[in-house]
Design a protein around this motif. Sequence first.
Motif, short mmCIF file in Angstrom:
data_model
loop_
_atom_site.label_atom_id
_atom_site.label_comp_id
_atom_site.label_asym_id
_atom_site.label_seq_id
_atom_site.Cartn_x
_atom_site.Cartn_y
_atom_site.Cartn_z
N VAL A 38 23.42 -21.60 23.15
CA VAL A 38 23.22 -23.04 22.97
C VAL A 38 23.73 -23.73 24.24
CG1 VAL A 38 23.92 -25.10 21.69
CG2 VAL A 38 23.54 -22.93 20.48
N TYR A 39 22.86 -24.53 24.86
CA TYR A 39 23.26 -25.35 26.01
C TYR A 39 23.49 -26.77 25.53
CZ TYR A 39 21.66 -21.89 29.54
OH TYR A 39 21.49 -20.79 30.33
N ILE A 40 24.65 -27.33 25.85
CA ILE A 40 24.95 -28.73 25.53
C ILE A 40 25.15 -29.44 26.86
CG2 ILE A 40 26.63 -30.27 24.44
CD1 ILE A 40 27.11 -27.93 22.42
N ILE A 41 24.22 -30.35 27.17
CA ILE A 41 24.17 -30.91 28.52
C ILE A 41 24.18 -32.44 28.46
CG2 ILE A 41 22.83 -30.92 30.69
CD1 ILE A 41 21.43 -28.38 29.66
N GLU A 59 14.61 -18.02 24.03
CA GLU A 59 15.19 -18.17 22.69
C GLU A 59 16.35 -19.17 22.64
OE1 GLU A 59 15.09 -15.49 24.57
OE2 GLU A 59 16.98 -14.35 24.58
N ASP A 60 16.83 -19.61 23.79
CA ASP A 60 18.00 -20.49 23.80
C ASP A 60 17.67 -21.90 23.30
OD1 ASP A 60 19.34 -18.36 24.89
OD2 ASP A 60 19.28 -19.11 26.96
N LEU A 61 18.68 -22.56 22.74
CA LEU A 61 18.54 -23.96 22.32
C LEU A 61 19.20 -24.84 23.37
CD1 LEU A 61 19.49 -23.86 18.51
CD2 LEU A 61 17.19 -24.02 19.51
N ILE A 62 18.50 -25.90 23.76
CA ILE A 62 19.05 -26.82 24.76
C ILE A 62 19.14 -28.22 24.15
CG2 ILE A 62 18.72 -27.88 27.03
CD1 ILE A 62 17.20 -25.35 27.86
N TYR A 63 20.32 -28.78 24.10
CA TYR A 63 20.51 -30.15 23.60
C TYR A 63 21.02 -31.02 24.73
CZ TYR A 63 20.38 -28.01 18.95
OH TYR A 63 20.01 -27.32 17.83
N SER A 86 21.40 -24.08 11.01
CA SER A 86 20.19 -24.05 10.18
C SER A 86 18.98 -23.64 11.02
CB SER A 86 19.95 -25.40 9.50
OG SER A 86 19.63 -26.36 10.46
N GLU A 87 18.99 -23.95 12.30
CA GLU A 87 17.85 -23.59 13.15
C GLU A 87 17.83 -22.09 13.49
OE1 GLU A 87 16.18 -25.88 16.86
OE2 GLU A 87 17.40 -27.25 15.65
N LYS A 88 18.95 -21.54 13.94
CA LYS A 88 18.91 -20.16 14.44
C LYS A 88 20.11 -19.31 14.06
CE LYS A 88 16.44 -19.28 18.04
NZ LYS A 88 15.59 -19.25 19.22
N GLY A 89 21.00 -19.83 13.23
CA GLY A 89 22.19 -19.06 12.87
C GLY A 89 23.21 -19.04 13.99
N LEU A 90 24.14 -18.10 13.89
CA LEU A 90 25.28 -18.08 14.83
C LEU A 90 24.85 -17.63 16.24
CD1 LEU A 90 28.32 -18.68 14.50
CD2 LEU A 90 28.66 -16.20 14.27
N PRO A 91 25.06 -18.49 17.25
CA PRO A 91 24.67 -18.10 18.62
C PRO A 91 25.66 -17.12 19.26
CG PRO A 91 25.68 -20.26 18.65
CD PRO A 91 25.66 -19.82 17.21
N SER A 92 25.23 -16.53 20.36
CA SER A 92 26.12 -15.68 21.15
C SER A 92 27.21 -16.51 21.79
CB SER A 92 25.34 -14.97 22.26
OG SER A 92 24.19 -14.36 21.75
N GLY A 93 26.84 -17.73 22.17
CA GLY A 93 27.82 -18.58 22.81
C GLY A 93 27.29 -19.98 23.04
N VAL A 94 28.19 -20.84 23.52
CA VAL A 94 27.89 -22.24 23.77
C VAL A 94 28.23 -22.54 25.23
CG1 VAL A 94 28.51 -24.63 23.18
CG2 VAL A 94 28.42 -22.89 21.39
N ILE A 95 27.33 -23.24 25.91
CA ILE A 95 27.57 -23.63 27.31
C ILE A 95 27.58 -25.14 27.40
CG2 ILE A 95 26.61 -23.54 29.66
CD1 ILE A 95 25.13 -20.93 28.63
N HIS A 135 32.52 -19.53 24.63
CA HIS A 135 32.09 -20.81 25.20
C HIS A 135 32.48 -20.92 26.66
CE1 HIS A 135 35.94 -21.25 23.26
NE2 HIS A 135 36.17 -22.45 23.74
N LEU A 136 31.56 -21.56 27.39
CA LEU A 136 31.66 -21.64 28.84
C LEU A 136 31.49 -23.09 29.27
CD1 LEU A 136 29.74 -19.26 31.25
CD2 LEU A 136 29.63 -21.72 31.58
N GLY A 137 32.36 -23.57 30.16
CA GLY A 137 32.29 -24.96 30.60
C GLY A 137 31.89 -25.07 32.06
N VAL A 138 30.96 -26.00 32.33
CA VAL A 138 30.56 -26.30 33.71
C VAL A 138 30.76 -27.80 33.94
CG1 VAL A 138 28.72 -26.16 35.43
CG2 VAL A 138 28.76 -24.51 33.54
N PRO A 139 31.90 -28.20 34.52
CA PRO A 139 32.13 -29.63 34.73
C PRO A 139 31.24 -30.22 35.81
CG PRO A 139 34.12 -28.35 35.29
CD PRO A 139 33.05 -27.38 34.93
#
Length: 360
Positions: A38-41, A59-63, A86-95, A135-139
């Motif tokens: 999951v990408y949170i941008i 397959e990744d989700l980008i928000y 609900s969309e894809k279940g538990l992801p490998s990680g969050v960015i 989870h991975l952070g990119v400031p």
Amino acid sequence: MTHKNFKNIDRVTYGRGSFSQLGETIAPIRSENNRYFVYIIDQYFHGKDLHARLQNQPEDLIYYIDVDPHEPTTEQIDQLRDKILSEKGLPSGVIGIGGGSIMDIAKAISSMLTNEGSSTLYQGLNLIKKAGVYHLGVPTISGTGAEVSMTAVLTGPEKKLGLKCDWTVFNQVILDPELIASVPTDWWFYAGMDTYIHCIESHNGIRNNAFSLAYGDQALHLCREVYLNEKAGQSPDNDDILMVASLMGGLSLTYSEVGVCHALSYGLSKIHGTRHCYANCLIFQHLEDIYPQGVKEFKEMIRKHKIELPQNVSKDWDEATLDKMATVSYNLPFMWQHAFGDNYKEIATMDYIKDLFRRL
Ligand SMILES: [Fe+2]
């Protein structure tokens, strides 16, 4: 006094262009859980060239999330968590790619994906029951220290308080100074001053120690290079420096504590929705009696970069509003204790805190 046992970030990549290593960094994690990221941008980057550089898989989700209207809320985290599961279940990680608010959202989502119920249940220290996902952070803006802190600050119906435990700390951060080059000058200043204020507050209180002072001294030295010395200003060299200052300022306060400005800032943000870094600047200019050297230097930096901070904002606040703001601030005893010592309750009364807000 109990000594802190701080969980640091697992891994740090630093350097110009290091964002291009994102894909290879997360590749080994892709086999975990439901095998997607999951990408949170920050919405700011929607449609910009960064989108083509995400190194995502189909397959990744980008928000893309607009963080401008308000700081992250518990409701927002709960909704996003439910949507992802609900969309894809538990992801490998969050960015998380963005500023302090996006860092907070990524940290909070990582934990809330594996912990049932509303995030309001977990606002506080060590209340989270299970490890979150990677989870991975990119400031993309530097100064809040959110990339290194344990705290995922959330505003809830009752309080503005972070989810905070070993599992909230990022597994990985990628610090690429190229990504902070486009920050508008006013926010470059406010966010950098968050770091500066972290160090001043960390130093001036009973919880400081050789560890917090070492990081804080170095971060202050770096802040002066970026904001005060002859080469001050936005430049690639200073972006390199500011990213490290933010990290070190965050580490300084982690081993010590923030103080009066942050306690007041939380009250201002909770009641009026003021952004954290900006709220700090609005307040810090009026704390000359508490942090004389820090405020003097802060004002020099304000002048140098021609930053205009509004005055007389408190004239619109009635007693009831001041009471609400002061209540939020009063309920941050660690900050007051750090700033004023063990008899802080005799100084930091509700009346005293309201008087501080009246200075604004
Ligand atoms: Fe801060």
